[in-house]
Design a protein around this motif. Structure first.
Motif, PDB file in Angstrom:
ATOM      1  N   GLN A  48       0.856  -1.189   0.000  1.00 37.68           N
ATOM      2  CA  GLN A  48       0.000   0.000   0.000  1.00 37.68           C
ATOM      3  C   GLN A  48       0.890   1.237   0.000  1.00 37.68           C
ATOM      4  N   ASP A  49       0.276   2.421  -0.029  1.00 40.63           N
ATOM      5  CA  ASP A  49       1.072   3.644  -0.154  1.00 40.63           C
ATOM      6  C   ASP A  49       1.701   4.135   1.154  1.00 40.63           C
ATOM      7  N   GLY A  50       1.089   3.822   2.292  1.00 38.94           N
ATOM      8  CA  GLY A  50       1.547   4.397   3.560  1.00 38.94           C
ATOM      9  C   GLY A  50       2.866   3.831   4.055  1.00 38.94           C
ATOM     10  N   PRO A  51       3.440   4.454   5.126  1.00 40.21           N
ATOM     11  CA  PRO A  51       4.740   4.032   5.655  1.00 40.21           C
ATOM     12  C   PRO A  51       4.655   2.965   6.760  1.00 40.21           C
ATOM     13  N   MET A  52       3.466   2.382   6.952  1.00 43.49           N
ATOM     14  CA  MET A  52       3.347   1.370   8.008  1.00 43.49           C
ATOM     15  C   MET A  52       3.045   0.000   7.394  1.00 43.49           C
ATOM     16  N   SER A  53       3.601  -1.032   8.038  1.00 46.99           N
ATOM     17  CA  SER A  53       3.400  -2.389   7.505  1.00 46.99           C
ATOM     18  C   SER A  53       3.110  -3.384   8.615  1.00 46.99           C
ATOM     19  N   LEU A  54       2.490  -4.441   8.203  1.00 43.56           N
ATOM     20  CA  LEU A  54       2.199  -5.560   9.104  1.00 43.56           C
ATOM     21  C   LEU A  54       2.883  -6.807   8.548  1.00 43.56           C
ATOM     22  N   ILE A  55       3.494  -7.568   9.447  1.00 42.59           N
ATOM     23  CA  ILE A  55       3.994  -8.890   9.040  1.00 42.59           C
ATOM     24  C   ILE A  55       3.265  -9.898   9.919  1.00 42.59           C
ATOM     25  N   SER A  56       2.512 -10.795   9.312  1.00 40.97           N
ATOM     26  CA  SER A  56       1.807 -11.789  10.133  1.00 40.97           C
ATOM     27  C   SER A  56       2.200 -13.192   9.679  1.00 40.97           C
ATOM     28  N   SER A  87     -10.534  -2.990   6.637  1.00 43.45           N
ATOM     29  CA  SER A  87     -11.213  -1.745   7.010  1.00 43.45           C
ATOM     30  C   SER A  87     -10.208  -0.633   7.318  1.00 43.45           C
ATOM     31  N   MET A  88      -8.933  -0.855   7.029  1.00 40.51           N
ATOM     32  CA  MET A  88      -7.911   0.162   7.301  1.00 40.51           C
ATOM     33  C   MET A  88      -7.161   0.462   6.000  1.00 40.51           C
ATOM     34  N   ASP A  89      -6.914   1.708   5.759  1.00 39.52           N
ATOM     35  CA  ASP A  89      -6.220   2.081   4.529  1.00 39.52           C
ATOM     36  C   ASP A  89      -4.726   2.200   4.766  1.00 39.52           C
ATOM     37  N   ALA A  90      -3.998   2.040   3.714  1.00 37.42           N
ATOM     38  CA  ALA A  90      -2.589   2.420   3.650  1.00 37.42           C
ATOM     39  C   ALA A  90      -1.668   1.651   4.585  1.00 37.42           C
ATOM     40  N   ILE A  91      -2.021   0.429   4.944  1.00 41.28           N
ATOM     41  CA  ILE A  91      -1.088  -0.409   5.698  1.00 41.28           C
ATOM     42  C   ILE A  91      -0.718  -1.601   4.808  1.00 41.28           C
ATOM     43  N   VAL A 150      11.204  -9.535   3.351  1.00 44.29           N
ATOM     44  CA  VAL A 150      11.283  -8.657   4.535  1.00 44.29           C
ATOM     45  C   VAL A 150      12.040  -7.366   4.187  1.00 44.29           C
ATOM     46  N   ASP A 151      13.085  -7.483   3.372  1.00 45.30           N
ATOM     47  CA  ASP A 151      13.827  -6.277   2.973  1.00 45.30           C
ATOM     48  C   ASP A 151      12.917  -5.297   2.237  1.00 45.30           C
ATOM     49  N   GLU A 152      11.985  -5.868   1.462  1.00 43.68           N
ATOM     50  CA  GLU A 152      11.050  -5.007   0.741  1.00 43.68           C
ATOM     51  C   GLU A 152      10.155  -4.261   1.745  1.00 43.68           C
ATOM     52  N   CYS A 163      10.123   0.162   2.634  1.00 42.43           N
ATOM     53  CA  CYS A 163       9.026   1.120   2.428  1.00 42.43           C
ATOM     54  C   CYS A 163       8.272   1.429   3.718  1.00 42.43           C
ATOM     55  N   SER A 164       8.864   1.081   4.876  1.00 48.50           N
ATOM     56  CA  SER A 164       8.136   1.289   6.136  1.00 48.50           C
ATOM     57  C   SER A 164       9.009   2.023   7.156  1.00 48.50           C
ATOM     58  N   ASN A 165       8.324   2.794   8.004  1.00 45.28           N
ATOM     59  CA  ASN A 165       9.043   3.332   9.164  1.00 45.28           C
ATOM     60  C   ASN A 165       8.488   2.761  10.462  1.00 45.28           C
ATOM     61  N   ARG A 166       7.384   2.029  10.338  1.00 48.53           N
ATOM     62  CA  ARG A 166       6.847   1.359  11.523  1.00 48.53           C
ATOM     63  C   ARG A 166       6.221   0.036  11.084  1.00 48.53           C
ATOM     64  N   ILE A 167       6.571  -1.020  11.832  1.00 48.28           N
ATOM     65  CA  ILE A 167       6.110  -2.371  11.451  1.00 48.28           C
ATOM     66  C   ILE A 167       5.543  -3.058  12.688  1.00 48.28           C
ATOM     67  N   ILE A 168       4.459  -3.787  12.506  1.00 49.19           N
ATOM     68  CA  ILE A 168       3.981  -4.652  13.590  1.00 49.19           C
ATOM     69  C   ILE A 168       4.142  -6.102  13.133  1.00 49.19           C
ATOM     70  N   VAL A 169       4.612  -6.947  14.054  1.00 52.98           N
ATOM     71  CA  VAL A 169       4.713  -8.378  13.744  1.00 52.98           C
ATOM     72  C   VAL A 169       3.650  -9.103  14.561  1.00 52.98           C
ATOM     73  N   LEU A 170       2.762  -9.802  13.879  1.00 52.94           N
ATOM     74  CA  LEU A 170       1.679 -10.533  14.553  1.00 52.94           C
ATOM     75  C   LEU A 170       1.892 -12.026  14.395  1.00 52.94           C
ATOM     76  N   GLU A 171       2.130 -12.689  15.480  1.00 52.26           N
ATOM     77  CA  GLU A 171       2.333 -14.147  15.468  1.00 52.26           C
ATOM     78  C   GLU A 171       1.984 -14.656  16.859  1.00 52.26           C
ATOM     79  N   GLU A 172       1.438 -15.868  16.942  1.00 51.37           N
ATOM     80  CA  GLU A 172       1.110 -16.427  18.250  1.00 51.37           C
ATOM     81  C   GLU A 172       2.362 -17.023  18.899  1.00 51.37           C
ATOM     82  N   LEU A 173       2.333 -17.088  20.216  1.00 49.35           N
ATOM     83  CA  LEU A 173       3.387 -17.709  21.033  1.00 49.35           C
ATOM     84  C   LEU A 173       4.717 -16.953  20.953  1.00 49.35           C
TER      85      LEU A 173
END
Ligand code: SF4
Ligand code: SF4
Length: 565
Positions: free
Chosen positions: A159-167, A181-185, A201-203, A207-217
């Motif tokens: 997406q265009d924004g500077p935030m990313s999610l890795i799940s 329901s959220m734009d630009a992530i 991951v390098d990609e 393009c991100s300045n803030r990342i959240i990693v979502l994983e169980e355990l």
């Protein structure tokens, strides 16, 4: 394919690590199911940590359909890199049901079985061989990473924004739904969590300045992402478990994922995971509940119920006291003896540990009799060696082998003790009694757990003896028998004789017994005024007769059934 839950990988670890060094020629998958949220008990062990230790790639399951598809890819990958691949599932995926679209165009390979003699590859004879194998393993992992990236196994949605999610894995569908329901992530959905797809991951980093990693355990992916970010000199912020903002215990609900995304966007705070503080998220992990909310019990007619009732009666009659007599438990159905109304078993650790623990307690100086309990399958699997140890050291333990003839808890599989007539063609039974005697145990008794008087008498006698004594409590698993044979008898309660003392329910805990309170019995159940009503569910009752041994008023009566052949 070898299938197991996470605890099984501990048992298989010695072989798995060695196989990883040698690699394989044909495809080999270890399908391992983890249990975030500990729905089936045992540790919340994360197989991805084990995989990193063993050096094996991990592919994750997200849904039954995706599990089917990734399973085929896993075999292909395994053959290409000549290394076993771990296919990891979790309870929520393993328990899910979905119509799966199958691809019938797949033609199984028809190859002759061949095993090449290759000492350098299939033995560990010497340091040069072992170090070369270690090196080969690392090369195979690199190849796996390249294939994973090349085939686009992990999904990158930019997406265009500077935030990313890795799940990762089973979180992907939830995360994707939340992001709709959220734009630009941007999002990287990992289906391979080891080795890390560093190019993907390098990609994300670029393009991100803030990342959240979502994983169980465990923060397995997060650690690898942080390491990659550090190597790349990336200066952004990572929201995850290692900064204490996301929970490391229990499964991730959509509520936790939504709150995590809130942290990504808002940047502050942490996710509290107690439903006391978040009543809007009813299925989050309660932080302070020490025991199962609904203790599970034996099935109606389970022979193990009779064994623990007999043991408790024998302890009481010998004036030993249940609170003073250590009874070690083991893995499988038999451990339900820890729950009410029996409350017999004190420990559950790992397969076969009941016998070792009993010896340990005895060696530490416990003077009262120490009792070990173990199921037949567990005994075959891991109980023989500690019994040999007990015999050699003349340990004063009473071992009760609860022999129901099947490996019931994991799906009623045949085991070595299953009767000859029910073994698959060409197989034979191994007799537990012969086996135990052959190990040198001199006192061996066989009881039938529904014949309470004899069972209690034998237990009382053996409790007071020294050296190793073994009782084999033998009666087939009720569920397997009921599937095969028609019932010949069930029981009913005479409402006129029943005093509603509830002794039958209190002592057996049988789920076929139904008590209706005084309040309801006057109306719905039609019972006598001011008194409740005890009944037996005729559909559940197997006719084991245990409750009859608890009723002092002869209120429980047999109902013979016509058997239709
Ligand atoms: S059936 Fe017997 S043991 Fe059960 S509640 Fe009635 S009187 Fe008590
Ligand atoms: S006979 Fe009694 S204890 Fe056995 S299954 Fe029926 S209700 Fe349960």
């Amino acid at each position: 394919m070898a299938t197991m839950k996470m605890s099984g990988s501990n048992v298989a670890a010695d072989s798995i690590l060695s196989i990883a060094y040698s690699g394989t020629r044909g495809g080999l998958i270890f399908y391992i199911a983890d249990d975030p949220g500990a729905e089936a008990g045992m540790p919340e062990q994360d197989t991805r940590v084990f995989a990193q230790w063993a050096g094996l790639p991990v592919l994750e399951t997200e849904s039954p359909q995706q599990a089917y598809e990734i399973c085929r890819f896993a075999f292909d990958l395994s053959e290409q890199i000549e290394l076993p691949v771990i296919l990891r599932s979790v309870t929520s995926v393993a328990h899910a049901m979905q119509l799966v679209e199958a691809d019938y165009s797949y033609i199984p390979l028809n190859r002759d079985p061949v095993f090449e003699r290759n000492i350098e590859r299939f033995t560990k004879a010497g340091d040069t061989i072992c170090m070369k194998q270690h090196n080969d393993l690392l090369r195979r992992l690199e190849k796996a990473e390249a294939i994973i990236n090349g085939q686009g196994i992990n999904r990158w949605v930019k997406q265009d924004g500077p935030m990313s999610l890795i799940s990762a894995g089973n979180i992907n569908p939830f995360a994707s739904e939340c992001l709709s329901s959220m734009d630009a992530i941007s999002a990287l959905y990992l289906r391979c969590t080891y080795p890390l797809d560093r190019r993907a991951v390098d990609e994300v980093l670029s393009c991100s300045n803030r990342i959240i990693v979502l994983e169980e355990l465990e923060p397995v992916v997060e650690r690898m992402v942080r390491s990659e970010a550090s190597l790349q000199g990336w200066k952004g912020e990572i929201v995850g478990k290692l900064d204490g903002r996301l929970p490391r215990v229990g499964k991730y609900t959509q509520g936790i994922i939504q709150k995590g995304l809130g942290l990504l966007v808002g940047g502050e705070g942490r996710v509290e995971f107690s439903n006391k503080t978040h009543s809007d998220v009813p299925d989050e992990i309660p932080g302070d509940i020490p025991a199962a909310k609904h203790p599970i019990t034996f099935c109606a007619g389970c022979p193990h119920r009779g064994t623990y009732i007999a043991l408790n009666r024998a302890l009481k009659q010998n004036k030993l006291g249940m609170k003073e007599t250590i009874v070690t438990g083991d893995i499988g159905c038999t451990i339900l003896g820890m729950n009410p109304p029996f409350e017999s078993c004190w420990t559950e650790v790992s397969m076969g540990s009941s016998i070792g623990f009993a010896q340990g307690f005895m060696r530490a100086g416990i003077e009262k009799p120490v009792v070990a309990t173990i199921g037949d399958s567990t005994f075959f699997h891991a109980g023989i060696q500690p019994l040999i140890n007990a015999v050699q050291h003349r340990s004063d333990i009473l071992l009760i082998i609860l022999d129901n003839g099947w490996t019931s808890m994991t799906g009623f599989q045949v085991n070595p003790g299953t009767p000859d007539s029910l073994q698959p063609a060409g197989q034979r039974r191994v007799d537990i009694g012969q086996l135990v005697r052959s190990l040198g145990v001199e006192v061996v008794e066989t009881i039938q757990p529904f014949e309470q008087d004899r069972a209690v008498e034998i237990m009382r006698r053996l409790l007071l003896m020294r050296d190793v004594r073994v009782i084999i409590s033998q009666e087939e698993c009720a569920l397997v028998r009921m599937r095969r044979e028609s019932r010949t008898i069930h029981y009913t309660i005479d409402p006129d004789a029943c005093t509603f003392c509830k002794a039958c329910m209190r002592e057996t805990g049988c789920p076929a017994l139904v008590s209706v309170s005084a309040e309801d019995s006057g109306t719905a159940a039609g019972g006598k005024k001011n008194r409740g009503v005890m009944t037996i569910d005729p559909d559940l009752c197997t006719g084991c007769g245990l409750c009859v041994t608890c009723c002092r008023f002869s209120a429980i009566q047999p109902v013979k059934e016509e058997v239709h052949v």
